[in-house]
Design a protein around this motif. Sequence first.
Motif, PDB file in Angstrom:
ATOM      1  N   PHE A  10      47.146  57.966  55.406  1.00  0.00           N
ATOM      2  CA  PHE A  10      45.997  58.788  55.796  1.00  0.00           C
ATOM      3  C   PHE A  10      44.804  57.958  56.279  1.00  0.00           C
ATOM      4  O   PHE A  10      43.876  58.515  56.867  1.00  0.00           O
ATOM      5  CB  PHE A  10      45.562  59.666  54.615  1.00  0.00           C
ATOM      6  CG  PHE A  10      46.632  60.616  54.154  1.00  0.00           C
ATOM      7  CD1 PHE A  10      47.008  61.696  54.934  1.00  0.00           C
ATOM      8  CD2 PHE A  10      47.275  60.418  52.941  1.00  0.00           C
ATOM      9  CE1 PHE A  10      47.988  62.566  54.517  1.00  0.00           C
ATOM     10  CE2 PHE A  10      48.252  61.288  52.516  1.00  0.00           C
ATOM     11  CZ  PHE A  10      48.627  62.368  53.301  1.00  0.00           C
ATOM     12  N   GLN A  11      44.811  56.664  56.001  1.00  0.00           N
ATOM     13  CA  GLN A  11      43.757  55.746  56.454  1.00  0.00           C
ATOM     14  C   GLN A  11      42.362  56.230  56.057  1.00  0.00           C
ATOM     15  O   GLN A  11      41.408  56.173  56.827  1.00  0.00           O
ATOM     16  CB  GLN A  11      43.838  55.546  57.972  1.00  0.00           C
ATOM     17  CG  GLN A  11      45.145  54.919  58.426  1.00  0.00           C
ATOM     18  CD  GLN A  11      45.201  54.688  59.922  1.00  0.00           C
ATOM     19  OE1 GLN A  11      44.313  55.090  60.661  1.00  0.00           O
ATOM     20  NE2 GLN A  11      46.261  54.035  60.364  1.00  0.00           N
ATOM     21  N   ILE A  12      42.269  56.691  54.817  1.00  0.00           N
ATOM     22  CA  ILE A  12      40.973  57.141  54.292  1.00  0.00           C
ATOM     23  C   ILE A  12      40.120  55.956  53.861  1.00  0.00           C
ATOM     24  O   ILE A  12      38.897  55.951  54.060  1.00  0.00           O
ATOM     25  CB  ILE A  12      41.199  58.110  53.112  1.00  0.00           C
ATOM     26  CG1 ILE A  12      41.975  59.341  53.589  1.00  0.00           C
ATOM     27  CG2 ILE A  12      39.868  58.524  52.483  1.00  0.00           C
ATOM     28  CD1 ILE A  12      42.329  60.303  52.471  1.00  0.00           C
ATOM     29  N   LEU A  13      40.764  54.958  53.285  1.00  0.00           N
ATOM     30  CA  LEU A  13      40.059  53.789  52.783  1.00  0.00           C
ATOM     31  C   LEU A  13      40.527  52.549  53.527  1.00  0.00           C
ATOM     32  O   LEU A  13      41.666  52.499  54.012  1.00  0.00           O
ATOM     33  CB  LEU A  13      40.309  53.620  51.274  1.00  0.00           C
ATOM     34  CG  LEU A  13      39.732  54.730  50.382  1.00  0.00           C
ATOM     35  CD1 LEU A  13      40.225  54.559  48.953  1.00  0.00           C
ATOM     36  CD2 LEU A  13      38.210  54.729  50.425  1.00  0.00           C
ATOM     37  N   PRO A  14      39.697  51.526  53.604  1.00  0.00           N
ATOM     38  CA  PRO A  14      40.115  50.270  54.256  1.00  0.00           C
ATOM     39  C   PRO A  14      41.075  49.499  53.373  1.00  0.00           C
ATOM     40  O   PRO A  14      41.297  49.831  52.207  1.00  0.00           O
ATOM     41  CB  PRO A  14      38.789  49.526  54.433  1.00  0.00           C
ATOM     42  CG  PRO A  14      37.934  50.022  53.319  1.00  0.00           C
ATOM     43  CD  PRO A  14      38.303  51.467  53.131  1.00  0.00           C
ATOM     44  N   ALA A  15      41.664  48.464  53.948  1.00  0.00           N
ATOM     45  CA  ALA A  15      42.552  47.596  53.178  1.00  0.00           C
ATOM     46  C   ALA A  15      41.794  47.015  51.997  1.00  0.00           C
ATOM     47  O   ALA A  15      40.614  46.668  52.098  1.00  0.00           O
ATOM     48  CB  ALA A  15      43.103  46.480  54.068  1.00  0.00           C
ATOM     49  N   SER A  16      42.493  46.920  50.879  1.00  0.00           N
ATOM     50  CA  SER A  16      41.832  46.504  49.644  1.00  0.00           C
ATOM     51  C   SER A  16      41.405  45.043  49.723  1.00  0.00           C
ATOM     52  O   SER A  16      41.887  44.257  50.524  1.00  0.00           O
ATOM     53  CB  SER A  16      42.770  46.717  48.461  1.00  0.00           C
ATOM     54  OG  SER A  16      43.069  48.087  48.331  1.00  0.00           O
ATOM     55  N   GLY A  17      40.507  44.700  48.849  1.00  0.00           N
ATOM     56  CA  GLY A  17      39.957  43.360  48.779  1.00  0.00           C
ATOM     57  C   GLY A  17      38.558  43.452  48.217  1.00  0.00           C
ATOM     58  O   GLY A  17      37.906  44.507  48.284  1.00  0.00           O
ATOM     59  N   TYR A  18      38.083  42.362  47.655  1.00  0.00           N
ATOM     60  CA  TYR A  18      36.767  42.392  47.027  1.00  0.00           C
ATOM     61  C   TYR A  18      35.699  41.911  47.998  1.00  0.00           C
ATOM     62  O   TYR A  18      35.814  40.845  48.602  1.00  0.00           O
ATOM     63  CB  TYR A  18      36.756  41.515  45.778  1.00  0.00           C
ATOM     64  CG  TYR A  18      35.402  41.455  45.126  1.00  0.00           C
ATOM     65  CD1 TYR A  18      34.906  42.529  44.400  1.00  0.00           C
ATOM     66  CD2 TYR A  18      34.600  40.316  45.255  1.00  0.00           C
ATOM     67  CE1 TYR A  18      33.654  42.486  43.817  1.00  0.00           C
ATOM     68  CE2 TYR A  18      33.352  40.260  44.660  1.00  0.00           C
ATOM     69  CZ  TYR A  18      32.878  41.348  43.938  1.00  0.00           C
ATOM     70  OH  TYR A  18      31.639  41.299  43.369  1.00  0.00           O
ATOM     71  N   THR A  19      34.655  42.715  48.130  1.00  0.00           N
ATOM     72  CA  THR A  19      33.476  42.363  48.906  1.00  0.00           C
ATOM     73  C   THR A  19      32.286  42.320  47.959  1.00  0.00           C
ATOM     74  O   THR A  19      32.043  43.311  47.248  1.00  0.00           O
ATOM     75  CB  THR A  19      33.209  43.390  50.017  1.00  0.00           C
ATOM     76  OG1 THR A  19      34.346  43.467  50.871  1.00  0.00           O
ATOM     77  CG2 THR A  19      31.989  43.001  50.823  1.00  0.00           C
ATOM     78  N   PRO A  20      31.557  41.219  47.887  1.00  0.00           N
ATOM     79  CA  PRO A  20      30.404  41.169  46.973  1.00  0.00           C
ATOM     80  C   PRO A  20      29.420  42.300  47.243  1.00  0.00           C
ATOM     81  O   PRO A  20      29.145  42.647  48.389  1.00  0.00           O
ATOM     82  CB  PRO A  20      29.784  39.797  47.270  1.00  0.00           C
ATOM     83  CG  PRO A  20      30.916  38.979  47.807  1.00  0.00           C
ATOM     84  CD  PRO A  20      31.772  39.940  48.578  1.00  0.00           C
ATOM     85  N   ILE A  21      28.887  42.857  46.172  1.00  0.00           N
ATOM     86  CA  ILE A  21      27.969  43.982  46.303  1.00  0.00           C
ATOM     87  C   ILE A  21      26.682  43.572  46.995  1.00  0.00           C
ATOM     88  O   ILE A  21      26.019  44.388  47.641  1.00  0.00           O
ATOM     89  CB  ILE A  21      27.684  44.583  44.906  1.00  0.00           C
ATOM     90  CG1 ILE A  21      26.921  45.906  45.042  1.00  0.00           C
ATOM     91  CG2 ILE A  21      26.914  43.600  44.040  1.00  0.00           C
ATOM     92  CD1 ILE A  21      26.752  46.639  43.732  1.00  0.00           C
ATOM     93  N   THR A  22      26.323  42.294  46.898  1.00  0.00           N
ATOM     94  CA  THR A  22      25.099  41.823  47.549  1.00  0.00           C
ATOM     95  C   THR A  22      25.248  41.745  49.062  1.00  0.00           C
ATOM     96  O   THR A  22      24.252  41.782  49.788  1.00  0.00           O
ATOM     97  CB  THR A  22      24.710  40.440  47.002  1.00  0.00           C
ATOM     98  OG1 THR A  22      25.824  39.543  47.150  1.00  0.00           O
ATOM     99  CG2 THR A  22      24.346  40.528  45.528  1.00  0.00           C
TER     100      THR A  22
END
Length: 330
Positions: free
Chosen positions: A174-186
């Motif tokens: 469905f491509q609702i969310l991007p590929a997983s992975g951690y992006t810093p909140i800052t």
Amino acid sequence: MFRYLIRRLLAAAVIMLVITTITFFIFFALPSDPALLACGKTCSPSRLAEIKHSLGLDRSYLTQYWEFFKGLFIGRDFGDQSVRIHCGAPCLGVSFQTDTPVLTTLLQDFPADLSLGVGAAVAFLVLGVGLGTVAAVRRGRAADKAAVGLALFGVSVQIYFIGLLLLYLFVDKFQILPASGYTPITEDPAGWFKGLVLPWITLVIVYLAMYTRLTRSSMLEVFAEDYMRTARAKGLPAATVVLKHGLRAAITPIITIFGMDVGSLIGGSAVITESVFGINGIGKLAVDSVQNSDLPVILGTTLFAATFVVLANVVVDLVYGLVDPRVRLA
């Protein structure tokens, strides 16, 4: 309360000392030679001797342990006069693979574990306690059976199955969310949230089952107590009886398990979740260090995780005194 806190902190310090000692000597009880692992496949005897000297491995075990123990408070220097690496306090060693202090590597990966562990823990605690309370109040009815069924589902499935299924549905199909992975909140708060939604859901499904069942069983035990019947007989509102008198008395075992789970999650126990969703956390770092035979990193991740588990137990003991006056008086 202050004296109780001091006693708990002293007990935690003793436990950490024991864990540090055992972990350190297990480090040297392994069949592989740390110097040989650091030297690599093409290693000459002279180079091996240099590495042993630079790492302090040519000294006795007790001397090495004392140097390691001092390094936790004042730091250490590794290497020789030509190449010297300073490891600031608390020094957990230097990685064989990257020649960087282990603590620096751990702190780089720690925000991912903190975001993953705290976010999932808050969600499965609130949902688990809520569902368990509803199931206990509606015992034998449809809500109870639905909560128990959901708990059985969560116990039965595995993290890697749920994780891969969520990736397929929400990312690939469905491509609702991007590929997983951690992006810093800052850097990108929206990207941070989107990257952690699926890992949070995965952990919530697995942990929710335990908290639902534990809350339900604890609440049912409390409901059978005399003071609960007295509270109902006084004509108190149902919400007051359940939440103020019932849940507060039943929450103690839940706090115990929650403290252990939060400490272990922040310390890197969500290694399968990190691997499935491509999150570079401490759990994944520990697995990679085992595969690369990077013994200082293995030692560092073990002590790092143990620290959070011990601290979580101290916090749990303090929360006991706030929640249950009987514990505070004892």
